[in-house]
Design a protein around this motif. Structure first.
Motif, PDB file in Angstrom:
ATOM      1  N   ALA A  19       0.969  -1.397   0.038  1.00 48.74           N
ATOM      2  CA  ALA A  19      -0.400   0.336  -0.198  1.00 48.74           C
ATOM      3  C   ALA A  19       0.831   0.995   0.083  1.00 48.74           C
ATOM      4  O   ALA A  19       2.333   1.210   0.632  1.00 48.74           O
ATOM      5  N   ASP A  20       0.519   2.509  -1.062  1.00 49.99           N
ATOM      6  CA  ASP A  20       1.058   3.723  -0.942  1.00 49.99           C
ATOM      7  C   ASP A  20       0.810   4.548   0.996  1.00 49.99           C
ATOM      8  O   ASP A  20      -0.743   4.718   0.390  1.00 49.99           O
ATOM      9  N   VAL A  21       1.889   5.091   1.119  1.00 54.18           N
ATOM     10  CA  VAL A  21       1.304   5.638   2.540  1.00 54.18           C
ATOM     11  C   VAL A  21       1.117   7.322   1.990  1.00 54.18           C
ATOM     12  O   VAL A  21       1.811   7.478   0.332  1.00 54.18           O
ATOM     13  N   VAL A  22       0.658   7.866   1.556  1.00 47.76           N
ATOM     14  CA  VAL A  22      -0.201   9.503   1.130  1.00 47.76           C
ATOM     15  C   VAL A  22      -0.167  10.463   2.243  1.00 47.76           C
ATOM     16  O   VAL A  22      -0.660   9.786   3.018  1.00 47.76           O
ATOM     17  N   ASP A  23       0.060  11.529   1.252  1.00 45.40           N
ATOM     18  CA  ASP A  23      -0.292  12.985   2.505  1.00 45.40           C
ATOM     19  C   ASP A  23      -1.976  13.451   2.826  1.00 45.40           C
ATOM     20  O   ASP A  23      -1.638  13.826   1.154  1.00 45.40           O
ATOM     21  N   GLY A  24      -2.324  12.431   3.020  1.00 46.82           N
ATOM     22  CA  GLY A  24      -3.932  13.034   2.926  1.00 46.82           C
ATOM     23  C   GLY A  24      -4.869  11.974   2.422  1.00 46.82           C
ATOM     24  O   GLY A  24      -4.136  11.316   1.230  1.00 46.82           O
ATOM     25  N   ALA A  69      -3.227   5.095   4.064  1.00 49.85           N
ATOM     26  CA  ALA A  69      -1.985   3.831   2.588  1.00 49.85           C
ATOM     27  C   ALA A  69      -3.041   4.150   2.076  1.00 49.85           C
ATOM     28  O   ALA A  69      -4.873   3.653   2.543  1.00 49.85           O
ATOM     29  N   VAL A  70      -3.486   3.928   1.227  1.00 44.09           N
ATOM     30  CA  VAL A  70      -4.481   3.322   0.067  1.00 44.09           C
ATOM     31  C   VAL A  70      -3.519   2.194  -1.514  1.00 44.09           C
ATOM     32  O   VAL A  70      -2.350   2.371  -0.649  1.00 44.09           O
ATOM     33  N   ARG A  71      -4.351   1.693  -1.424  1.00 43.94           N
ATOM     34  CA  ARG A  71      -3.847   0.533  -1.904  1.00 43.94           C
ATOM     35  C   ARG A  71      -4.813   0.363  -3.528  1.00 43.94           C
ATOM     36  O   ARG A  71      -6.378   0.150  -3.537  1.00 43.94           O
ATOM     37  N   ASP A  72      -4.453   0.203  -4.652  1.00 45.13           N
ATOM     38  CA  ASP A  72      -5.012  -0.038  -6.357  1.00 45.13           C
ATOM     39  C   ASP A  72      -6.019   1.102  -5.867  1.00 45.13           C
ATOM     40  O   ASP A  72      -7.195   0.690  -6.855  1.00 45.13           O
ATOM     41  N   THR A  91      -7.639   5.421  16.298  1.00 46.74           N
ATOM     42  CA  THR A  91      -8.768   4.137  16.139  1.00 46.74           C
ATOM     43  C   THR A  91      -7.807   4.014  14.671  1.00 46.74           C
ATOM     44  O   THR A  91      -7.400   4.607  13.857  1.00 46.74           O
ATOM     45  N   THR A  92      -8.125   3.131  13.439  1.00 47.44           N
ATOM     46  CA  THR A  92      -7.721   2.644  12.822  1.00 47.44           C
ATOM     47  C   THR A  92      -8.743   2.110  11.870  1.00 47.44           C
ATOM     48  O   THR A  92     -10.287   1.930  12.608  1.00 47.44           O
ATOM     49  N   THR A  93      -9.107   2.707  10.338  1.00 45.61           N
ATOM     50  CA  THR A  93     -10.834   2.755  10.299  1.00 45.61           C
ATOM     51  C   THR A  93     -10.061   2.766   8.369  1.00 45.61           C
ATOM     52  O   THR A  93      -9.110   2.124   7.970  1.00 45.61           O
ATOM     53  N   GLN A  94     -11.242   1.289   7.537  1.00 46.84           N
ATOM     54  CA  GLN A  94     -10.309   0.785   6.666  1.00 46.84           C
ATOM     55  C   GLN A  94     -12.015   0.834   5.358  1.00 46.84           C
ATOM     56  O   GLN A  94     -13.484   0.515   6.271  1.00 46.84           O
ATOM     57  N   PHE A  95     -11.909   1.297   4.293  1.00 45.23           N
ATOM     58  CA  PHE A  95     -12.741   1.300   3.423  1.00 45.23           C
ATOM     59  C   PHE A  95     -12.575   1.009   2.383  1.00 45.23           C
ATOM     60  O   PHE A  95     -11.522   0.683   1.450  1.00 45.23           O
ATOM     61  N   THR A  96     -13.347   0.468   1.626  1.00 46.56           N
ATOM     62  CA  THR A  96     -13.182  -0.492   0.008  1.00 46.56           C
ATOM     63  C   THR A  96     -14.457   0.892  -0.991  1.00 46.56           C
ATOM     64  O   THR A  96     -15.109   0.774  -0.256  1.00 46.56           O
TER      65      THR A  96
END
Length: 129
Positions: A19-24, A69-72, A91-96
């Motif tokens: 995954a790529d760590v991005v700014d924002g 972090a963003v993947r694909d 906390t962490t949260t994940q979305f698709t």
């Protein structure tokens, strides 16, 4: 959960791989999301979610986005510092994101998911204080 763990490891190590760590938060995830499009325009929906580049707001909590972090281009993992009901927590949260970018699915650590729908820009609810 795997993407959220990857986010923590990538942030700590400074190395991007799966995954790529991005700014924002990337543009495709930014917006207002509700349990149904008919709930857009108000904060009456307890599944209300507003994602901004560096801030996230849920129905009863909000706070700054600390890491992204963003993947694909369709999977998003965040570390956020939320405040609500007199408490503050990390906390962490994940979305698709759906291929048409109109549905955002929250994915929990237990594997359950919940889909929200993108609100049209004209139907965005006013900011809550």
């Amino acid at each position: 959960m795997k993407l959220a763990c990857t986010l923590v490891l990538l942030t700590a190590s400074g190395v991007a791989s799966a995954a790529d760590v991005v700014d924002g938060v990337p543009r495709q995830f930014i917006g207002e999301w509700r349990s149904s499009v008919s709930a857009c325009g108000t904060w009456d929906d307890d599944m209300a979610l507003r994602i901004e580049r560096h801030h996230i707001r849920f129905y009863e909590s909000d706070g700054p986005v600390l890491a992204v972090a963003v993947r694909d281009q369709r999977e998003l993992a965040l570390i956020v510092e939320l405040t609500g009901e007199g408490e503050t927590w990390l906390t962490t949260t994940q979305f698709t994101l759906s291929p048409d970018q109109q549905t955002l699915t929250s994915v929990s650590d237990s594997g359950t998911s919940f889909a929200r729908h993108r609100c049209p820009a004209a139907a965005s609810a006013p900011a809550r204080d």
